[in-house]
Design a protein around this motif. Structure first.
Motif, short mmCIF file in Angstrom:
data_model
loop_
_atom_site.label_atom_id
_atom_site.label_comp_id
_atom_site.label_asym_id
_atom_site.label_seq_id
_atom_site.Cartn_x
_atom_site.Cartn_y
_atom_site.Cartn_z
N GLU A 1 47.08 35.17 33.02
CA GLU A 1 46.27 36.16 32.32
C GLU A 1 46.18 37.46 33.12
O GLU A 1 46.21 38.55 32.53
CB GLU A 1 44.87 35.62 32.03
CG GLU A 1 44.84 34.63 30.90
CD GLU A 1 43.43 34.17 30.55
OE1 GLU A 1 42.46 34.87 30.87
OE2 GLU A 1 43.31 33.09 29.94
N ASN B 1 37.73 38.83 32.26
CA ASN B 1 37.39 37.46 32.65
C ASN B 1 38.60 36.53 32.65
O ASN B 1 38.63 35.52 31.95
CB ASN B 1 36.30 36.89 31.72
CG ASN B 1 35.01 37.66 31.86
OD1 ASN B 1 34.52 37.88 32.97
ND2 ASN B 1 34.46 38.11 30.73
N PRO B 2 39.62 36.89 33.46
CA PRO B 2 40.84 36.07 33.48
C PRO B 2 40.56 34.66 33.99
O PRO B 2 39.74 34.46 34.89
CB PRO B 2 41.75 36.83 34.44
CG PRO B 2 40.82 37.61 35.31
CD PRO B 2 39.65 37.96 34.44
N GLU B 3 41.24 33.71 33.37
CA GLU B 3 41.07 32.31 33.75
C GLU B 3 42.30 31.76 34.46
O GLU B 3 42.30 30.61 34.88
CB GLU B 3 40.74 31.47 32.51
CG GLU B 3 39.41 31.87 31.88
CD GLU B 3 39.12 31.09 30.61
OE1 GLU B 3 39.88 30.16 30.27
OE2 GLU B 3 38.10 31.42 29.96
N SER B 4 43.35 32.59 34.58
CA SER B 4 44.58 32.12 35.23
C SER B 4 45.35 33.31 35.80
O SER B 4 45.10 34.46 35.43
CB SER B 4 45.46 31.38 34.22
OG SER B 4 45.95 32.29 33.23
N PHE C 1 39.20 42.61 36.00
CA PHE C 1 38.29 41.46 35.97
C PHE C 1 37.32 41.50 34.79
O PHE C 1 36.72 40.50 34.46
CB PHE C 1 37.55 41.35 37.31
CG PHE C 1 38.48 41.00 38.43
CD1 PHE C 1 39.00 39.72 38.53
CD2 PHE C 1 38.89 41.94 39.36
CE1 PHE C 1 39.89 39.38 39.55
CE2 PHE C 1 39.77 41.63 40.37
CZ PHE C 1 40.27 40.33 40.47
N ARG D 1 43.31 41.07 26.47
CA ARG D 1 41.89 41.36 26.27
C ARG D 1 41.62 42.81 26.63
O ARG D 1 41.98 43.27 27.70
CB ARG D 1 41.03 40.44 27.14
CG ARG D 1 41.07 39.00 26.69
CD ARG D 1 40.09 38.17 27.49
NE ARG D 1 40.33 36.77 27.22
CZ ARG D 1 40.00 35.79 28.04
NH1 ARG D 1 39.42 36.06 29.19
NH2 ARG D 1 40.26 34.55 27.73
#
Length: 189
Positions: free
Chosen positions: A162, A156-159, A153, A182
């Motif tokens: 990711e 900062n996954p958006e999906s 986490f 990332r």
């Protein structure tokens, strides 16, 4: 050629998307892939991703039938970087640990271990009972890397993609294969 060739196994645990994403990321990295999918893996792939084996043929260099224990990947003389089983079911884990392999997927994993090449098992099960833990310990003692897909986490996954890509990217790190994920930026930034 063994330095840019990897075996990918997809077993029947939930999480077929991890194997699918591994194939995509390995293709982006220009690594030759040899794929084997268990019968349960085919069912899970269809259920979770709406795909069949024919859909995967375009993502791998060679698709090996799971029953063909005479395939190239069943021999230690076939040089590879190693193998990823994504996802790895407890059944596949148990066969690999026992050395009593019934399919090409588990035979290929057994070969990778005997040849002292990296074997990464993305074990998918929760909660774990003592038998599962002992099997994972035995696999690790034999040289396998146990890498359950765990979301990072801090990225900062958006999906979901990711999350999946980050777990697979961390597995590719084990083989020295770069991917666009990332990375931990450190605290205080």
């Amino acid at each position: 050629m063994g330095q840019s060739r990897i075996v990918v196994g997809i077993s029947g645990a939930s999480g077929a998307i991890y194997g699918l994403r591994a194939l995509q990321m390995l293709r982006e990295a220009e690594v030759e892939t040899h794929l084997v999918v268990s019968r349960s893996g085919e069912l899970t792939l269809r259920s979770e991703c709406g795909m069949g084996l024919r859909d995967l043929e375009v993502l791998c260099d060679v698709l090996h039938p799971v029953g063909n224990v005479g395939a190239t990947i069943a021999s230690g003389s076939f040089r590879t970087m190693g193998m990823i089983v994504a996802p790895c079911s407890i059944r596949s884990l148990s066969e690999i640990v026992s050395g009593v392999t019934s399919t090409l997927l588990t035979r290929a994993a057994d070969v990778v271990l005997k040849e002292r090449r990296p074997l990464v098992l993305m074990v998918r099960e929760s909660p774990l009972h003592l038998g599962h833990l002992r099997s994972m310990t035995a696999a690790a003692e034999m040289g396998a890397t146990i890498a359950p897909p765990m979301p990072a986490f801090y990225a900062n996954p958006e999906s979901i993609d990711e999350l999946v890509s980050h777990s697979v990217g961390r597995v590719l790190d084990i083989f020295g294969i770069d991917s666009e994920i990332r990375r931990w930026p450190g605290l205080g930034r």
